[in-house]
Design a protein around this motif. Sequence first.
Motif, PDB file in Angstrom:
ATOM      1  N   LYS A   1      16.819  -5.844  23.419  1.00 32.34           N
ATOM      2  CA  LYS A   1      16.165  -5.423  24.653  1.00 32.34           C
ATOM      3  C   LYS A   1      17.143  -5.546  25.820  1.00 32.34           C
ATOM      4  O   LYS A   1      17.215  -4.662  26.679  1.00 32.34           O
ATOM      5  CB  LYS A   1      14.924  -6.290  24.896  1.00 32.34           C
ATOM      6  CG  LYS A   1      14.223  -6.029  26.203  1.00 32.34           C
ATOM      7  CD  LYS A   1      13.006  -6.942  26.318  1.00 32.34           C
ATOM      8  CE  LYS A   1      12.350  -6.826  27.656  1.00 32.34           C
ATOM      9  NZ  LYS A   1      11.112  -7.620  27.754  1.00 32.34           N
ATOM     10  N   GLN A   2      17.919  -6.627  25.838  1.00 30.00           N
ATOM     11  CA  GLN A   2      18.896  -6.806  26.915  1.00 30.00           C
ATOM     12  C   GLN A   2      19.928  -5.681  26.904  1.00 30.00           C
ATOM     13  O   GLN A   2      20.295  -5.167  27.951  1.00 30.00           O
ATOM     14  CB  GLN A   2      19.601  -8.152  26.802  1.00 30.00           C
ATOM     15  CG  GLN A   2      20.598  -8.360  27.933  1.00 30.00           C
ATOM     16  CD  GLN A   2      21.258  -9.720  27.912  1.00 30.00           C
ATOM     17  OE1 GLN A   2      20.787 -10.635  27.260  1.00 30.00           O
ATOM     18  NE2 GLN A   2      22.348  -9.845  28.632  1.00 30.00           N
ATOM     19  N   ALA A   3      20.365  -5.264  25.729  1.00 34.85           N
ATOM     20  CA  ALA A   3      21.326  -4.166  25.639  1.00 34.85           C
ATOM     21  C   ALA A   3      20.711  -2.871  26.185  1.00 34.85           C
ATOM     22  O   ALA A   3      21.401  -2.075  26.831  1.00 34.85           O
ATOM     23  CB  ALA A   3      21.791  -3.980  24.202  1.00 34.85           C
ATOM     24  N   LEU A   4      19.426  -2.665  25.931  1.00 36.84           N
ATOM     25  CA  LEU A   4      18.740  -1.489  26.481  1.00 36.84           C
ATOM     26  C   LEU A   4      18.741  -1.535  28.009  1.00 36.84           C
ATOM     27  O   LEU A   4      19.046  -0.546  28.673  1.00 36.84           O
ATOM     28  CB  LEU A   4      17.301  -1.424  25.970  1.00 36.84           C
ATOM     29  CG  LEU A   4      17.090  -0.988  24.536  1.00 36.84           C
ATOM     30  CD1 LEU A   4      15.661  -1.298  24.093  1.00 36.84           C
ATOM     31  CD2 LEU A   4      17.398   0.484  24.377  1.00 36.84           C
ATOM     32  N   LEU A   5      18.400  -2.686  28.550  1.00 38.48           N
ATOM     33  CA  LEU A   5      18.334  -2.820  30.005  1.00 38.48           C
ATOM     34  C   LEU A   5      19.723  -2.708  30.633  1.00 38.48           C
ATOM     35  O   LEU A   5      19.879  -2.101  31.700  1.00 38.48           O
ATOM     36  CB  LEU A   5      17.643  -4.132  30.379  1.00 38.48           C
ATOM     37  CG  LEU A   5      16.160  -4.182  29.997  1.00 38.48           C
ATOM     38  CD1 LEU A   5      15.598  -5.578  30.154  1.00 38.48           C
ATOM     39  CD2 LEU A   5      15.355  -3.174  30.790  1.00 38.48           C
ATOM     40  N   GLU A   6      20.731  -3.265  29.968  1.00 37.93           N
ATOM     41  CA  GLU A   6      22.109  -3.103  30.452  1.00 37.93           C
ATOM     42  C   GLU A   6      22.514  -1.639  30.436  1.00 37.93           C
ATOM     43  O   GLU A   6      23.146  -1.148  31.370  1.00 37.93           O
ATOM     44  CB  GLU A   6      23.085  -3.913  29.585  1.00 37.93           C
ATOM     45  CG  GLU A   6      23.048  -5.392  29.817  1.00 37.93           C
ATOM     46  CD  GLU A   6      23.923  -6.161  28.837  1.00 37.93           C
ATOM     47  OE1 GLU A   6      24.687  -5.543  28.047  1.00 37.93           O
ATOM     48  OE2 GLU A   6      23.844  -7.403  28.845  1.00 37.93           O
ATOM     49  N   GLY A   7      22.121  -0.930  29.382  1.00 38.10           N
ATOM     50  CA  GLY A   7      22.444   0.488  29.283  1.00 38.10           C
ATOM     51  C   GLY A   7      21.793   1.294  30.394  1.00 38.10           C
ATOM     52  O   GLY A   7      22.425   2.173  30.988  1.00 38.10           O
ATOM     53  N   VAL A   8      20.534   0.984  30.696  1.00 33.12           N
ATOM     54  CA  VAL A   8      19.832   1.671  31.780  1.00 33.12           C
ATOM     55  C   VAL A   8      20.539   1.399  33.099  1.00 33.12           C
ATOM     56  O   VAL A   8      20.824   2.318  33.873  1.00 33.12           O
ATOM     57  CB  VAL A   8      18.350   1.231  31.845  1.00 33.12           C
ATOM     58  CG1 VAL A   8      17.711   1.639  33.161  1.00 33.12           C
ATOM     59  CG2 VAL A   8      17.576   1.823  30.681  1.00 33.12           C
TER      60      VAL A   8
END
Length: 177
Positions: A44-51
């Motif tokens: 989830k953190q990687a998703l938020l970092e990507g966004v």
Amino acid sequence: MRDRILDAVERILVAGGADAIRLDAVAAEAGVSKGGLLHHFRTKQALLEGVLDRLVERFEAELPPPGSPPGTFTRAWLDATIPPDDVPAKAHGDRVAVAILAGLSGGPEVLDALRRRYRIWQERLAGDGLDPATASLVRLAVDGWWMARLLDLAPPRDDLHRQVRARLDAMIGQEAR
């Protein structure tokens, strides 16, 4: 596929907040398998970092290069953030709101990345050839505007929206002369 996944994360983040970001929900919203999602984003953190990274990249693409005429960076900051006319929050991409949600909900590393970007942007605003207090006031007004919009804290609507934006624009124009 990466952009499709990040688009899905943005929609879910705006609609339901950080708690709604679950890998299975993102995969379903993006129309990809969970394995396809995990190939690009393991957490989830990687998703938020990507966004956040993508939004920062897009925002910076709208900003003028260093050495532009006085006030250009501050005006671009305003133009990239507050539309000239009031539109419902869900009707247009509130990129700033999504970036802030990602920064606030992505853990300390994601928030630190957002803070680093803001420090750089603030230095650019302070060095934009305007009175640094005026440029900072515009940034803080813009930040307050999107926070009010994001949390539905009585943001200015309709004609008041246009008047507030015009006043900020006029402040920049007066300083740039």
